[in-house]
Design a protein around this motif. Structure first.
Motif, PDB file in Angstrom:
ATOM      1  N   GLN A 189       0.826  -1.211   0.000  1.00 11.21           N
ATOM      2  CA  GLN A 189       0.000   0.000   0.000  1.00 11.21           C
ATOM      3  C   GLN A 189       0.863   1.266   0.000  1.00 11.21           C
ATOM      4  O   GLN A 189       0.604   2.195  -0.756  1.00 11.21           O
ATOM      5  N   SER A 190       1.899   1.299   0.840  1.00 16.45           N
ATOM      6  CA  SER A 190       2.750   2.493   0.888  1.00 16.45           C
ATOM      7  C   SER A 190       3.499   2.681  -0.437  1.00 16.45           C
ATOM      8  O   SER A 190       3.682   3.807  -0.910  1.00 16.45           O
ATOM      9  N   ALA A 191       3.896   1.572  -1.074  1.00 18.54           N
ATOM     10  CA  ALA A 191       4.585   1.663  -2.375  1.00 18.54           C
ATOM     11  C   ALA A 191       3.648   2.223  -3.437  1.00 18.54           C
ATOM     12  O   ALA A 191       4.033   3.095  -4.220  1.00 18.54           O
ATOM     13  N   MET A 192       2.398   1.752  -3.460  1.00 16.15           N
ATOM     14  CA  MET A 192       1.429   2.252  -4.441  1.00 16.15           C
ATOM     15  C   MET A 192       1.186   3.751  -4.254  1.00 16.15           C
ATOM     16  O   MET A 192       1.115   4.499  -5.234  1.00 16.15           O
ATOM     17  N   ASN A 221       6.408  -5.606   7.098  1.00 15.42           N
ATOM     18  CA  ASN A 221       6.723  -4.230   6.719  1.00 15.42           C
ATOM     19  C   ASN A 221       8.036  -4.151   5.920  1.00 15.42           C
ATOM     20  O   ASN A 221       8.839  -3.241   6.117  1.00 15.42           O
ATOM     21  N   GLN A 222       8.234  -5.105   5.014  1.00 14.00           N
ATOM     22  CA  GLN A 222       9.448  -5.162   4.199  1.00 14.00           C
ATOM     23  C   GLN A 222       9.081  -5.321   2.724  1.00 14.00           C
ATOM     24  O   GLN A 222       8.180  -6.083   2.367  1.00 14.00           O
ATOM     25  N   LEU A 223       9.814  -4.597   1.891  1.00 11.29           N
ATOM     26  CA  LEU A 223       9.689  -4.705   0.445  1.00 11.29           C
ATOM     27  C   LEU A 223      11.032  -5.111  -0.142  1.00 11.29           C
ATOM     28  O   LEU A 223      12.072  -4.669   0.347  1.00 11.29           O
ATOM     29  N   THR A 224      11.004  -5.937  -1.170  1.00 10.01           N
ATOM     30  CA  THR A 224      12.215  -6.106  -1.969  1.00 10.01           C
ATOM     31  C   THR A 224      11.991  -5.291  -3.234  1.00 10.01           C
ATOM     32  O   THR A 224      10.894  -5.298  -3.799  1.00 10.01           O
ATOM     33  N   ILE A 225      13.023  -4.584  -3.631  1.00  5.65           N
ATOM     34  CA  ILE A 225      12.952  -3.815  -4.873  1.00  5.65           C
ATOM     35  C   ILE A 225      14.104  -4.250  -5.766  1.00  5.65           C
ATOM     36  O   ILE A 225      15.212  -4.502  -5.296  1.00  5.65           O
ATOM     37  N   LYS A 226      13.798  -4.363  -7.047  1.00  8.25           N
ATOM     38  CA  LYS A 226      14.825  -4.727  -8.017  1.00  8.25           C
ATOM     39  C   LYS A 226      14.653  -3.831  -9.235  1.00  8.25           C
ATOM     40  O   LYS A 226      13.572  -3.783  -9.824  1.00  8.25           O
ATOM     41  N   MET A 227      15.708  -3.124  -9.582  1.00  5.75           N
ATOM     42  CA  MET A 227      15.701  -2.287 -10.777  1.00  5.75           C
ATOM     43  C   MET A 227      16.706  -2.883 -11.758  1.00  5.75           C
ATOM     44  O   MET A 227      17.863  -3.112 -11.397  1.00  5.75           O
ATOM     45  N   ASN A 228      16.238  -3.153 -12.979  1.00 11.24           N
ATOM     46  CA  ASN A 228      17.107  -3.756 -13.990  1.00 11.24           C
ATOM     47  C   ASN A 228      16.598  -3.423 -15.389  1.00 11.24           C
ATOM     48  O   ASN A 228      15.744  -2.551 -15.546  1.00 11.24           O
ATOM     49  N   ASN A 229      17.126  -4.117 -16.375  1.00  6.84           N
ATOM     50  CA  ASN A 229      16.765  -3.895 -17.779  1.00  6.84           C
ATOM     51  C   ASN A 229      16.987  -2.448 -18.209  1.00  6.84           C
ATOM     52  O   ASN A 229      16.169  -1.866 -18.928  1.00  6.84           O
ATOM     53  N   TYR A 267      24.294   7.531 -13.789  1.00  6.67           N
ATOM     54  CA  TYR A 267      22.907   8.016 -13.826  1.00  6.67           C
ATOM     55  C   TYR A 267      21.956   6.905 -13.371  1.00  6.67           C
ATOM     56  O   TYR A 267      21.010   7.155 -12.635  1.00  6.67           O
ATOM     57  N   SER A 268      22.190   5.689 -13.823  1.00  6.31           N
ATOM     58  CA  SER A 268      21.336   4.556 -13.465  1.00  6.31           C
ATOM     59  C   SER A 268      21.392   4.290 -11.967  1.00  6.31           C
ATOM     60  O   SER A 268      20.357   4.106 -11.322  1.00  6.31           O
ATOM     61  N   GLU A 269      22.599   4.295 -11.405  1.00  4.33           N
ATOM     62  CA  GLU A 269      22.729   4.066  -9.967  1.00  4.33           C
ATOM     63  C   GLU A 269      22.089   5.201  -9.174  1.00  4.33           C
ATOM     64  O   GLU A 269      21.379   4.969  -8.195  1.00  4.33           O
ATOM     65  N   ARG A 270      22.317   6.423  -9.607  1.00  2.00           N
ATOM     66  CA  ARG A 270      21.741   7.579  -8.918  1.00  2.00           C
ATOM     67  C   ARG A 270      20.216   7.510  -8.952  1.00  2.00           C
ATOM     68  O   ARG A 270      19.541   7.784  -7.954  1.00  2.00           O
ATOM     69  N   ASN A 271      19.652   7.125 -10.086  1.00  2.00           N
ATOM     70  CA  ASN A 271      18.203   7.000 -10.190  1.00  2.00           C
ATOM     71  C   ASN A 271      17.695   5.876  -9.289  1.00  2.00           C
ATOM     72  O   ASN A 271      16.666   6.019  -8.630  1.00  2.00           O
ATOM     73  N   TYR A 272      18.418   4.756  -9.257  1.00  2.33           N
ATOM     74  CA  TYR A 272      18.023   3.654  -8.376  1.00  2.33           C
ATOM     75  C   TYR A 272      18.007   4.110  -6.913  1.00  2.33           C
ATOM     76  O   TYR A 272      17.043   3.853  -6.186  1.00  2.33           O
ATOM     77  N   LEU A 273      19.045   4.795  -6.482  1.00  2.00           N
ATOM     78  CA  LEU A 273      19.111   5.258  -5.095  1.00  2.00           C
ATOM     79  C   LEU A 273      17.989   6.244  -4.779  1.00  2.00           C
ATOM     80  O   LEU A 273      17.433   6.241  -3.684  1.00  2.00           O
ATOM     81  N   SER A 274      17.630   7.062  -5.745  1.00  2.79           N
ATOM     82  CA  SER A 274      16.526   7.999  -5.577  1.00  2.79           C
ATOM     83  C   SER A 274      15.195   7.268  -5.425  1.00  2.79           C
ATOM     84  O   SER A 274      14.389   7.591  -4.549  1.00  2.79           O
ATOM     85  N   VAL A 275      14.964   6.277  -6.274  1.00  6.08           N
ATOM     86  CA  VAL A 275      13.726   5.483  -6.191  1.00  6.08           C
ATOM     87  C   VAL A 275      13.691   4.697  -4.889  1.00  6.08           C
ATOM     88  O   VAL A 275      12.650   4.627  -4.223  1.00  6.08           O
ATOM     89  N   LYS A 276      14.804   4.131  -4.511  1.00  2.66           N
ATOM     90  CA  LYS A 276      14.899   3.385  -3.242  1.00  2.66           C
ATOM     91  C   LYS A 276      14.536   4.291  -2.071  1.00  2.66           C
ATOM     92  O   LYS A 276      13.750   3.924  -1.197  1.00  2.66           O
ATOM     93  N   MET A 288      12.784   7.083  -2.162  1.00  2.79           N
ATOM     94  CA  MET A 288      11.388   7.486  -2.297  1.00  2.79           C
ATOM     95  C   MET A 288      10.438   6.399  -1.776  1.00  2.79           C
ATOM     96  O   MET A 288       9.451   6.681  -1.114  1.00  2.79           O
ATOM     97  N   LEU A 289      10.736   5.138  -2.057  1.00  2.00           N
ATOM     98  CA  LEU A 289       9.859   4.031  -1.666  1.00  2.00           C
ATOM     99  C   LEU A 289      10.021   3.617  -0.208  1.00  2.00           C
ATOM    100  O   LEU A 289       9.102   3.024   0.369  1.00  2.00           O
TER     101      LEU A 289
END
Length: 160
Positions: free
Chosen positions: A33-36, A96-104, A145-154, A156-157
């Motif tokens: 819910q918090s992620a959505m 209260n745990q999420l796994t996040i994976k950013m790839n592709n 840029y990809s790592e920086r964006n991942y850290l930002s999304v991480k 944020m979530l």
């Protein structure tokens, strides 16, 4: 001649087999819910980036992109400016745990120099008329840029 073509093809295939796509993964505090909610608050149009969601399984899959620009003064050809597309998979694993994976991660330029899939390799698979040093410098910038964006999304979530 057929032997040379076969050996060359085999070499190209083996190079691609050993390349690993750039990927980041972590466990962070949060719930489905918090992620959505955070996706709705932070993406311009959540309905366009969410490709799949299943509340029962606690799974959200996004496909999105971020800008990639090289400062002109850096000396790089502006034809590499464009977007880096990525996939983001969020799984609520309970407690209260999420796994996040950013790839592709995939670079697509507005010009003529798309680098394609971003891997952990030192230099990109695609060749351009620019020097090897230039290609490596630009490719490293894409990874940053990809790592920086991942850290930002991480960040944020994360509920924490």
């Amino acid at each position: 001649m057929k032997k040379a073509i076969f050996v060359f093809t085999l070499l190209c295939i083996s190079v691609n087999l050993f390349s690993q796509q750039l990927s980041y993964q972590d466990t962070i505090p949060g719930t489905y819910q918090s992620a959505m909610i955070k996706i709705a608050q932070n993406y311009n149009d959540a309905s366009k980036v969410i490709q799949y969601k299943d509340k029962e399984d606690g799974l959200i899959v996004l496909k999105a992109a971020f800008d990639f620009d090289i400062p002109f003064s850096w000396g790089a050809n502006k034809t590499v400016d464009g977007m880096i597309y990525y996939s983001l998979t969020i799984t609520d694993i309970g407690n209260n745990q999420l796994t996040i994976k950013m790839n592709n991660f995939e670079h697509r330029s507005h010009g003529s120099k798309s680098f394609g899939i971003i891997t952990t390799d030192e230099e990109p698979n695609g060749k351009t008329s620019q020097t090897k040093g230039w290609r490596i410098k630009v490719y490293n910038r894409m990874k940053e840029y990809s790592e920086r964006n991942y850290l930002s999304v991480k960040s944020m979530l994360s509920d924490g």
